[in-house]
Design an enzyme around this catalytic site. Structure first.
Site, mmCIF file in Angstrom:
data_model
loop_
_atom_site.group_PDB
_atom_site.id
_atom_site.type_symbol
_atom_site.label_atom_id
_atom_site.label_comp_id
_atom_site.label_asym_id
_atom_site.label_seq_id
_atom_site.Cartn_x
_atom_site.Cartn_y
_atom_site.Cartn_z
ATOM 1 N N LYS A 22 0.838 -1.213 0.000
ATOM 2 C CA LYS A 22 0.000 0.000 0.000
ATOM 3 C C LYS A 22 0.864 1.251 0.000
ATOM 4 O O LYS A 22 0.670 2.155 -0.811
ATOM 5 C CB LYS A 22 -0.918 -0.003 1.222
ATOM 6 C CG LYS A 22 -1.453 1.358 1.614
ATOM 7 C CD LYS A 22 -2.165 1.301 2.947
ATOM 8 C CE LYS A 22 -2.447 2.632 3.571
ATOM 9 N NZ LYS A 22 -1.288 3.272 4.231
ATOM 10 N N ASN A 23 1.821 1.315 0.918
ATOM 11 C CA ASN A 23 2.559 2.571 1.065
ATOM 12 C C ASN A 23 3.522 2.814 -0.091
ATOM 13 O O ASN A 23 3.980 3.933 -0.294
ATOM 14 C CB ASN A 23 3.255 2.631 2.424
ATOM 15 C CG ASN A 23 2.238 2.886 3.539
ATOM 16 O OD1 ASN A 23 1.097 3.264 3.257
ATOM 17 N ND2 ASN A 23 2.618 2.666 4.778
ATOM 18 N N CYS A 116 -5.396 8.533 8.428
ATOM 19 C CA CYS A 116 -5.747 8.059 9.758
ATOM 20 C C CYS A 116 -5.346 9.083 10.812
ATOM 21 O O CYS A 116 -4.277 9.686 10.719
ATOM 22 C CB CYS A 116 -4.987 6.772 10.056
ATOM 23 S SG CYS A 116 -5.569 5.381 9.113
ATOM 24 N N ARG A 121 0.048 15.144 12.708
ATOM 25 C CA ARG A 121 0.877 14.632 11.610
ATOM 26 C C ARG A 121 1.291 15.814 10.735
ATOM 27 O O ARG A 121 0.760 16.019 9.645
ATOM 28 C CB ARG A 121 0.116 13.581 10.794
ATOM 29 C CG ARG A 121 -0.230 12.349 11.587
ATOM 30 C CD ARG A 121 -0.988 11.327 10.767
ATOM 31 N NE ARG A 121 -0.134 10.579 9.881
ATOM 32 C CZ ARG A 121 -0.570 9.622 9.054
ATOM 33 N NH1 ARG A 121 -1.858 9.333 9.007
ATOM 34 N NH2 ARG A 121 0.267 8.986 8.267
ATOM 35 N N ASP A 124 5.602 19.846 7.954
ATOM 36 C CA ASP A 124 6.604 20.918 7.928
ATOM 37 C C ASP A 124 7.906 20.511 7.226
ATOM 38 O O ASP A 124 8.541 21.325 6.555
ATOM 39 C CB ASP A 124 6.901 21.392 9.363
ATOM 40 C CG ASP A 124 7.368 20.257 10.262
ATOM 41 O OD1 ASP A 124 6.708 19.202 10.278
ATOM 42 O OD2 ASP A 124 8.398 20.400 10.930
ATOM 43 N N ASP A 304 3.463 0.774 12.312
ATOM 44 C CA ASP A 304 2.222 0.276 11.692
ATOM 45 C C ASP A 304 1.819 -1.109 12.201
ATOM 46 O O ASP A 304 0.706 -1.564 11.917
ATOM 47 C CB ASP A 304 2.357 0.256 10.162
ATOM 48 C CG ASP A 304 2.498 1.655 9.596
ATOM 49 O OD1 ASP A 304 2.130 2.623 10.298
ATOM 50 O OD2 ASP A 304 2.989 1.794 8.458
ATOM 51 N N ARG A 396 -9.278 0.535 3.559
ATOM 52 C CA ARG A 396 -8.344 1.493 2.946
ATOM 53 C C ARG A 396 -6.985 0.853 2.711
ATOM 54 O O ARG A 396 -6.237 1.288 1.841
ATOM 55 C CB ARG A 396 -8.147 2.711 3.870
ATOM 56 C CG ARG A 396 -9.287 3.690 3.836
ATOM 57 C CD ARG A 396 -8.894 4.993 4.489
ATOM 58 N NE ARG A 396 -7.528 5.317 4.141
ATOM 59 C CZ ARG A 396 -6.629 5.841 4.972
ATOM 60 N NH1 ARG A 396 -6.964 6.130 6.196
ATOM 61 N NH2 ARG A 396 -5.407 6.087 4.586
HETATM 62 N N1 EPU Z 1 6.861 14.305 10.796
HETATM 63 C C1 EPU Z 1 7.022 15.629 11.088
HETATM 64 N N2 EPU Z 1 6.988 16.530 10.066
HETATM 65 C C2 EPU Z 1 6.822 16.131 8.766
HETATM 66 C C3 EPU Z 1 6.668 14.768 8.472
HETATM 67 C C4 EPU Z 1 6.690 13.861 9.508
HETATM 68 O O1 EPU Z 1 7.164 16.020 12.236
HETATM 69 O O2 EPU Z 1 6.811 17.007 7.887
HETATM 70 C C5 EPU Z 1 6.883 13.316 11.890
HETATM 71 C C6 EPU Z 1 5.540 12.591 12.022
HETATM 72 O O3 EPU Z 1 4.628 13.324 12.799
HETATM 73 C C7 EPU Z 1 5.963 11.279 12.640
HETATM 74 C C8 EPU Z 1 7.351 11.021 12.023
HETATM 75 O O4 EPU Z 1 7.801 12.288 11.558
HETATM 76 O O5 EPU Z 1 6.112 11.434 14.014
HETATM 77 C C9 EPU Z 1 7.384 10.044 10.878
HETATM 78 O O6 EPU Z 1 6.412 10.413 9.896
HETATM 79 P P1 EPU Z 1 6.595 10.030 8.370
HETATM 80 O O7 EPU Z 1 6.637 11.276 7.586
HETATM 81 O O8 EPU Z 1 7.718 9.063 8.208
HETATM 82 O O9 EPU Z 1 5.207 9.321 8.072
HETATM 83 P P2 EPU Z 1 4.296 9.465 6.817
HETATM 84 O O10 EPU Z 1 5.145 9.553 5.592
HETATM 85 O O11 EPU Z 1 3.259 10.483 7.031
HETATM 86 C C10 EPU Z 1 4.244 6.896 6.326
HETATM 87 C C11 EPU Z 1 3.167 5.870 6.157
HETATM 88 C C12 EPU Z 1 2.528 5.580 7.506
HETATM 89 C C13 EPU Z 1 3.613 5.114 8.483
HETATM 90 C C14 EPU Z 1 4.731 6.151 8.569
HETATM 91 C C15 EPU Z 1 5.901 5.725 9.440
HETATM 92 C C16 EPU Z 1 2.322 6.329 3.945
HETATM 93 C C17 EPU Z 1 1.234 6.859 3.108
HETATM 94 N N3 EPU Z 1 2.136 6.386 5.257
HETATM 95 O O12 EPU Z 1 3.587 8.064 6.824
HETATM 96 O O13 EPU Z 1 1.631 4.521 7.278
HETATM 97 O O14 EPU Z 1 3.047 4.931 9.759
HETATM 98 O O15 EPU Z 1 5.245 6.420 7.239
HETATM 99 O O16 EPU Z 1 6.427 4.545 8.971
HETATM 100 O O17 EPU Z 1 3.334 5.843 3.444
HETATM 101 C C18 EPU Z 1 -0.230 3.148 7.701
HETATM 102 O O18 EPU Z 1 0.093 2.503 6.696
HETATM 103 O O19 EPU Z 1 -1.113 2.780 8.517
HETATM 104 C C19 EPU Z 1 0.451 4.418 7.971
HETATM 105 C C20 EPU Z 1 -0.016 5.312 8.824
#
Ligand code: EPU
Length: 415
Positions: A22-23, A116, A121, A124, A304, A396
């Site tokens: 998915k991701n 979710c 989230r 920045d 996850d 989803r």
């Molecule tokens: N973060 C920031 N600022 C940013 C981006 C992230 O502070 O601009 C923080 C987040 O709040 C979090 C950490 O950095 O504490 C990691 O976030 P990351 O950006 O790595 O997560 P994401 O890209 O939003 C993806 C997956 C998530 C998974 C996370 C961590 C997708 C679409 N989503 O999210 O998947 O939990 O990486 O591995 O790829 C799921 O599949 O259920 C899911 C939530």
């Protein structure tokens, strides 16, 4: 509202085939339009996030054909449009259109992403990255507008190794003259899959899977075909289902290298598992031993799978402590597990689980995708009927979950 109904207490037996990640796919679909050509994506999971992303592509005058084996994306006639619509807020991955549209059109107007609820989230780091590449942005009533006269390559250091920011900056940098470097990049297997896909289209990306990614700009990209890597979180989810209730479950089309952290923890908790190339054979142990876990970025224990292993640990003989280090509020499922009889308390972003607890089926609500999966696991254990409301969250991210579980003997249905 969709409901999943489970009559648990059955030992599962049989084969589960894992779908594409998915991701990965939620980034591959937006990325496909970077080539203004035809792309085929094979091994696409049947999940609602994919359907929404394909709908968004149509708004950009991109045509999409969904066949049984692949989806075909033809972006030869792509036109810029502002992406402000409800669809954008339905999922997190809509934010990948930021990097992609900046690379193609030097601008993007988009709703802030949904997805979710796991606590705050922020995006920045994505925005800081775009700024370093010479963009300006404004946010007005939930609408983000980013633009630039010309993207300029630079060195970007991510404060946190964010998956989304790493991918978005890779996208934005594809056509920038010269070299862009991402330091402290995320190293998840999905990032490697996406970089491989972009390189197949003609991009020049080196270092994906390490903390330093170097993108040398190219002038154009061309179409290609790509087979999505197996979903490591779906695999982990079925491994956890198997650990709880399988007589013997064979999980096919998976990559054990992507799941070393989970495999180590399951061995520690006494689960019977055998790895055989791209499949794993798993069965529940006589007694599950308690374990302690801290989630971490890859290759650490994935956030996850945190909620789902919490449900398994309700059956362990003793106290387990599961600490969430990525999303401090990712515990909404615990209230529902408690309703089913689990003994859990949350302290300082950790779940303290005392087991074994006798779980009983009641009416519960899925608050998010993985929280929903944790309730499915609890429902498979509980001896009577569990009804999971708001199961949309589960669909989803888990393709064909009902068929896959029925295929191994679960009494599960959807209403
Ligand atoms: N973060 C920031 N600022 C940013 C981006 C992230 O502070 O601009 C923080 C987040 O709040 C979090 C950490 O950095 O504490 C990691 O976030 P990351 O950006 O790595 O997560 P994401 O890209 O939003 C993806 C997956 C998530 C998974 C996370 C961590 C997708 C679409 N989503 O999210 O998947 O939990 O990486 O591995 O790829 C799921 O599949 O259920 C899911 C939530």
């Amino acid at each position: 509202m969709r409901k999943i109904i489970i009559n648990g207490g059955v030992n599962l037996e049989g084969i589960v085939n894992i779908s594409g990640s998915k991701n990965s796919v939620v980034a591959l679909i937006p990325a496909a339009i970077l080539c203004r050509d035809i792309v085929r994506i094979y091994n696409c999971p049947h999940i609602s996030d994919v359907i929404v992303l394909c709908e968004i592509l149509k708004d950009l005058n991109v045509s999409v054909k969904c066949e049984e084996e692949f989806i075909e994306i033809d972006s030869s006639n792509i036109e810029y449009t502002s992406l402000v619509s409800e669809k954008m807020s339905e999922l997190r991955a809509s934010y990948y259109f930021m990097g992609v549209l900046l690379a193609l059109f030097n601008q993007v107007q988009i709703n802030l992403p949904g997805g979710c609820y796991l606590g705050p989230r922020p995006i920045d780091l994505h925005l800081k990255g775009f700024k370093t590449l010479n963009c300006d942005y404004t946010i007005d009533e939930g609408i983000l507008h980013i633009k630039t006269n010309k993207l300029i390559g630079n060195q970007i250091f991510l404060d946190i190794a964010s998956v989304g920011a790493t991918i978005n900056i890779m996208f934005a940098s594809i056509f920038i003259e010269g070299v862009t470097v991402i330091e402290n990049a995320a190293k998840e297997p999905e990032i490697v899959d996406i970089a491989n896909f972009l390189n197949k289209m003609g991009a020049n990306i080196k270092g994906a899977g390490t903390s330093k990614i170097k993108i040398t700009g190219v002038k154009t990209l061309k179409g290609c075909s790509h087979f999505v890597i197996p979903d490591r979180i779906e695999t982990g989810t079925y491994m956890l289902f198997g650990s709880a209730v399988a007589k013997e479950m064979i999980i096919n089309n998976m990559n054990p290298n992507h799941l070393q952290a989970l495999i180590a923890k399951l061995i520690e908790s006494g689960v019977n598992l055998k790895i055989d190339n791209n499949r794993i054979i798993i069965s529940k142990p006589e007694q599950i031993l308690p374990i302690n876990i801290k989630t971490a970025v890859y290759p650490g224990f994935p956030t996850d799978l945190q909620q789902i292993i919490t449900a398994l640990m309700t059956q362990a003989h003793g106290t387990s402590i599961i600490s969430e280090k990525i999303y401090a509020s990712r515990f909404k499922n615990c209230d529902e597990l408690i309703k089913m009889g689990a003994n859990i308390r949350i302290e300082n972003a950790s779940a303290i689980i005392i087991g074994p607890a006798k779980l009983s089926g009641v009416e519960v609500a899925a608050s998010d995708l993985r929280g929903g999966a944790s309730l499915v696991l609890a429902g498979l254990i509980a001896e009577n009927k569990t009804t999971i409301n708001y199961s949309e969250h589960i669909f989803r991210g888990y393709g064909d979950i009902i068929n896959k579980l029925q295929g191994v003997g679960a009494r599960i249905s959807v209403k």
